[in-house]
Design a protein around this motif. Structure first.
Motif, PDB file in Angstrom:
ATOM      1  N   GLN A 143       0.840  -1.193   0.000  1.00  0.00           N
ATOM      2  CA  GLN A 143       0.000   0.000   0.000  1.00  0.00           C
ATOM      3  C   GLN A 143       0.874   1.242   0.000  1.00  0.00           C
ATOM      4  O   GLN A 143       1.950   1.275   0.605  1.00  0.00           O
ATOM      5  N   VAL A 144       0.431   2.252  -0.706  1.00  0.00           N
ATOM      6  CA  VAL A 144       1.137   3.535  -0.779  1.00  0.00           C
ATOM      7  C   VAL A 144       0.280   4.585  -0.097  1.00  0.00           C
ATOM      8  O   VAL A 144      -0.913   4.696  -0.365  1.00  0.00           O
ATOM      9  N   GLN A 145       0.903   5.352   0.796  1.00  0.00           N
ATOM     10  CA  GLN A 145       0.198   6.451   1.454  1.00  0.00           C
ATOM     11  C   GLN A 145       0.585   7.765   0.769  1.00  0.00           C
ATOM     12  O   GLN A 145       1.764   7.984   0.453  1.00  0.00           O
ATOM     13  N   LEU A 146      -0.404   8.620   0.544  1.00  0.00           N
ATOM     14  CA  LEU A 146      -0.195   9.885  -0.164  1.00  0.00           C
ATOM     15  C   LEU A 146      -0.740  11.045   0.662  1.00  0.00           C
ATOM     16  O   LEU A 146      -1.854  10.953   1.203  1.00  0.00           O
ATOM     17  N   VAL A 147       0.034  12.122   0.740  1.00  0.00           N
ATOM     18  CA  VAL A 147      -0.391  13.301   1.481  1.00  0.00           C
ATOM     19  C   VAL A 147      -0.160  14.537   0.621  1.00  0.00           C
ATOM     20  O   VAL A 147       0.989  14.830   0.248  1.00  0.00           O
ATOM     21  N   GLU A 148      -1.244  15.256   0.310  1.00  0.00           N
ATOM     22  CA  GLU A 148      -1.138  16.478  -0.490  1.00  0.00           C
ATOM     23  C   GLU A 148      -0.935  17.694   0.418  1.00  0.00           C
ATOM     24  O   GLU A 148      -1.363  17.697   1.578  1.00  0.00           O
ATOM     25  N   SER A 149      -0.339  18.724  -0.162  1.00  0.00           N
ATOM     26  CA  SER A 149      -0.212  20.008   0.517  1.00  0.00           C
ATOM     27  C   SER A 149      -0.067  21.099  -0.542  1.00  0.00           C
ATOM     28  O   SER A 149       0.171  20.798  -1.715  1.00  0.00           O
ATOM     29  N   GLY A 150      -0.240  22.347  -0.109  1.00  0.00           N
ATOM     30  CA  GLY A 150       0.009  23.461  -1.004  1.00  0.00           C
ATOM     31  C   GLY A 150      -1.214  24.166  -1.547  1.00  0.00           C
ATOM     32  O   GLY A 150      -1.089  25.160  -2.263  1.00  0.00           O
ATOM     33  N   GLY A 151      -2.392  23.680  -1.213  1.00  0.00           N
ATOM     34  CA  GLY A 151      -3.597  24.354  -1.686  1.00  0.00           C
ATOM     35  C   GLY A 151      -3.795  25.681  -0.985  1.00  0.00           C
ATOM     36  O   GLY A 151      -3.089  26.029  -0.040  1.00  0.00           O
ATOM     37  N   GLY A 152      -4.777  26.445  -1.464  1.00  0.00           N
ATOM     38  CA  GLY A 152      -5.069  27.724  -0.843  1.00  0.00           C
ATOM     39  C   GLY A 152      -5.948  28.580  -1.718  1.00  0.00           C
ATOM     40  O   GLY A 152      -6.548  28.101  -2.689  1.00  0.00           O
ATOM     41  N   LEU A 153      -6.021  29.857  -1.354  1.00  0.00           N
ATOM     42  CA  LEU A 153      -6.830  30.839  -2.067  1.00  0.00           C
ATOM     43  C   LEU A 153      -5.899  31.741  -2.874  1.00  0.00           C
ATOM     44  O   LEU A 153      -4.920  32.272  -2.338  1.00  0.00           O
ATOM     45  N   VAL A 154      -6.215  31.924  -4.143  1.00  0.00           N
ATOM     46  CA  VAL A 154      -5.387  32.755  -5.013  1.00  0.00           C
ATOM     47  C   VAL A 154      -6.288  33.500  -5.980  1.00  0.00           C
ATOM     48  O   VAL A 154      -7.390  33.025  -6.305  1.00  0.00           O
TER      49      VAL A 154
ATOM     50  N   GLY B 227       5.487   4.368   2.112  1.00  0.00           N
ATOM     51  CA  GLY B 227       5.051   2.981   2.050  1.00  0.00           C
ATOM     52  C   GLY B 227       5.719   2.262   0.887  1.00  0.00           C
ATOM     53  O   GLY B 227       6.896   2.438   0.632  1.00  0.00           O
ATOM     54  N   ARG B 228       4.947   1.489   0.139  1.00  0.00           N
ATOM     55  CA  ARG B 228       5.476   0.672  -0.942  1.00  0.00           C
ATOM     56  C   ARG B 228       5.671   1.477  -2.218  1.00  0.00           C
ATOM     57  O   ARG B 228       5.125   1.153  -3.287  1.00  0.00           O
ATOM     58  N   THR B 229       6.478   2.514  -2.135  1.00  0.00           N
ATOM     59  CA  THR B 229       6.666   3.407  -3.286  1.00  0.00           C
ATOM     60  C   THR B 229       7.370   2.722  -4.445  1.00  0.00           C
ATOM     61  O   THR B 229       7.251   3.163  -5.586  1.00  0.00           O
ATOM     62  N   PHE B 230       8.082   1.634  -4.166  1.00  0.00           N
ATOM     63  CA  PHE B 230       8.767   0.914  -5.237  1.00  0.00           C
ATOM     64  C   PHE B 230       7.763   0.302  -6.212  1.00  0.00           C
ATOM     65  O   PHE B 230       8.112  -0.056  -7.331  1.00  0.00           O
ATOM     66  N   SER B 231       6.513   0.156  -5.778  1.00  0.00           N
ATOM     67  CA  SER B 231       5.489  -0.447  -6.626  1.00  0.00           C
ATOM     68  C   SER B 231       4.812   0.555  -7.552  1.00  0.00           C
ATOM     69  O   SER B 231       4.016   0.168  -8.403  1.00  0.00           O
ATOM     70  N   VAL B 232       5.119   1.834  -7.393  1.00  0.00           N
ATOM     71  CA  VAL B 232       4.431   2.868  -8.166  1.00  0.00           C
ATOM     72  C   VAL B 232       4.955   2.934  -9.594  1.00  0.00           C
ATOM     73  O   VAL B 232       6.152   3.046  -9.823  1.00  0.00           O
ATOM     74  N   SER B 233       4.036   2.876 -10.556  1.00  0.00           N
ATOM     75  CA  SER B 233       4.392   3.036 -11.956  1.00  0.00           C
ATOM     76  C   SER B 233       4.127   4.449 -12.439  1.00  0.00           C
ATOM     77  O   SER B 233       4.916   5.016 -13.191  1.00  0.00           O
ATOM     78  N   ALA B 234       3.025   5.016 -12.008  1.00  0.00           N
ATOM     79  CA  ALA B 234       2.667   6.376 -12.401  1.00  0.00           C
ATOM     80  C   ALA B 234       1.874   7.035 -11.283  1.00  0.00           C
ATOM     81  O   ALA B 234       1.250   6.351 -10.466  1.00  0.00           O
ATOM     82  N   MET B 235       1.918   8.348 -11.263  1.00  0.00           N
ATOM     83  CA  MET B 235       1.121   9.128 -10.316  1.00  0.00           C
ATOM     84  C   MET B 235       0.375  10.202 -11.079  1.00  0.00           C
ATOM     85  O   MET B 235       0.789  10.610 -12.174  1.00  0.00           O
TER      86      MET B 235
END
Length: 126
Positions: free
Chosen positions: A1-12, A26-34
């Motif tokens: 399993q891969v855990q993902l955390v976003e940041s950087g949003g806001g008002l513009v 986590g298992r980032t070695f299994s990622v082919s594309a994001m």
């Protein structure tokens, strides 16, 4: 399993810029594309952009081509979305997602992305 955390949003303001980040663990070695997806109020979630984890090939939705740039830093296990010339219609919750499958870009569907972040709000005022 891969855990993902976003940041950087806001008002513009319209015409402005934001940069979103998505940190993978986590298992980032299994990622082919994001990829980045977004969902505006009352609308279905839609694809924004994607990047191969190895090689860096990129793919964009027509609505953001020329304004958004997707990139990744493998050493940091982080993906980015640089958003320039933002428009009010870019307002949405932005999600990052990862897939272990290696397809041609046109073959991917949302269901192929098994790992998702919690989302980050981007609001563009007119």
């Amino acid at each position: 399993q891969v855990q993902l955390v976003e940041s950087g949003g806001g008002l513009v303001q319209a015409g402005g810029s934001l940069r979103l980040s998505c940190a993978a663990s986590g298992r980032t070695f299994s990622v082919s594309a994001m990829a980045w997806f977004r969902q505006a109020p009352g609308k279905e979630r839609e694809f924004v952009a994607a990047v191969r984890w190895s090689g860096g090939s990129r793919y964009y939705a027509e609505s953001v081509k020329g304004r958004f740039t997707i990139s990744r830093d493998n050493a940091k296990n982080t993906m980015y979305l640089q958003m320039n010339t933002l428009k009010p219609e870019d307002t949405a919750v932005y999600y990052c997602a990862a897939t272990p499958w290696s397809y041609s870009w046109s073959r991917y569907t949302e269901a192929d992305f098994g790992s998702w972040g919690q989302g980050t709000q981007v609001t563009v005022s007119s």
